[in-house]
Design a protein around this motif. Structure first.
Motif, PDB file in Angstrom:
ATOM      1  N   ALA A 210       0.841  -1.200   0.000  1.00  0.00           N
ATOM      2  CA  ALA A 210       0.000   0.000   0.000  1.00  0.00           C
ATOM      3  C   ALA A 210       0.875   1.248   0.000  1.00  0.00           C
ATOM      4  N   VAL A 211       0.388   2.298  -0.668  1.00  0.00           N
ATOM      5  CA  VAL A 211       1.070   3.589  -0.718  1.00  0.00           C
ATOM      6  C   VAL A 211       0.137   4.633  -0.118  1.00  0.00           C
ATOM      7  N   ASN A 212       0.625   5.382   0.865  1.00  0.00           N
ATOM      8  CA  ASN A 212      -0.162   6.436   1.495  1.00  0.00           C
ATOM      9  C   ASN A 212       0.546   7.768   1.237  1.00  0.00           C
ATOM     10  N   VAL A 213       0.135   8.457   0.165  1.00  0.00           N
ATOM     11  CA  VAL A 213       0.776   9.718  -0.219  1.00  0.00           C
ATOM     12  C   VAL A 213       0.532  10.790   0.843  1.00  0.00           C
TER      13      VAL A 213
ATOM     14  N   LEU B 205       4.803   3.959   3.237  1.00  0.00           N
ATOM     15  CA  LEU B 205       4.654   2.769   2.403  1.00  0.00           C
ATOM     16  C   LEU B 205       4.447   1.578   3.315  1.00  0.00           C
TER      17      LEU B 205
ATOM     18  N   PHE C 139       6.780  10.066  -5.455  1.00  0.00           N
ATOM     19  CA  PHE C 139       5.996   8.831  -5.486  1.00  0.00           C
ATOM     20  C   PHE C 139       5.784   8.283  -6.898  1.00  0.00           C
ATOM     21  N   ASP C 140       6.380   8.893  -7.907  1.00  0.00           N
ATOM     22  CA  ASP C 140       6.197   8.430  -9.289  1.00  0.00           C
ATOM     23  C   ASP C 140       6.626   6.973  -9.436  1.00  0.00           C
TER      24      ASP C 140
ATOM     25  N   LEU D 101       5.407   4.381  -7.959  1.00  0.00           N
ATOM     26  CA  LEU D 101       5.170   3.542  -6.791  1.00  0.00           C
ATOM     27  C   LEU D 101       3.678   3.240  -6.659  1.00  0.00           C
ATOM     28  N   GLU D 102       3.364   1.968  -6.706  1.00  0.00           N
ATOM     29  CA  GLU D 102       1.984   1.527  -6.534  1.00  0.00           C
ATOM     30  C   GLU D 102       2.014   0.100  -6.007  1.00  0.00           C
ATOM     31  N   SER D 103       0.877  -0.373  -5.572  1.00  0.00           N
ATOM     32  CA  SER D 103       0.769  -1.720  -5.048  1.00  0.00           C
ATOM     33  C   SER D 103       1.240  -2.735  -6.090  1.00  0.00           C
TER      34      SER D 103
END
Length: 86
Positions: free
Chosen positions: A33-36, A41, A57-58, A60-62
Motif C-alpha cells: 500500500a502507498v499512502n501519499v 509505504l 511517489f512516481d 510507486l503503486e501496489s
C-alpha cells in the motif's frame, strides 16, 4: 604517551564510519500500500516505512517490487533511499 594517543585517535577515526552504518538497513519486498497523504509505504513484510516530505511517489503503486534503504529512528523505519526492482 604520544604513541598511545596516536593509536587511540587512529582507532577512533577508523571506527567512526562504522557507527553511522550500524543503524541503517535495507529490505527487498513488494509494495502492499502507498499512502501519499500520510507519507508512508506498507510492504509485504507487514511493516510501514515513513517517507520524507520531498519524496517522489512516481512509479510507486501496489505490486511494485522495491529495495528500501532505511534507518530506524525512535522505533520508526525512515526511508533513506528506494530503488524499483526491474
Amino acid at each position: 604517551m604520544r604513541m598511545m594517543i596516536a593509536v587511540l585517535l587512529a582507532t577512533a577515526s577508523f571506527l567512526s564510519p562504522l557507527s553511522v552504518l550500524a543503524g541503517s538497513d535495507d529490505v527487498e519486498a513488494t509494495i502492499k500500500a502507498v499512502n501519499v497523504d500520510g507519507l508512508s509505504l506498507m510492504l509485504d513484510d507487514g511493516k510501514t516505512y515513513s517517507l520524507p516530505e520531498e519524496f517522489n511517489f512516481d512509479g510507486l503503486e501496489s505490486g511494485v517490487k522495491v529495495i528500501v534503504f532505511y534507518t530506524e529512528v525512535d522505533g520508526k523505519r525512515v526511508v533513506d533511499d528506494l530503488e524499483i526492482v526491474q
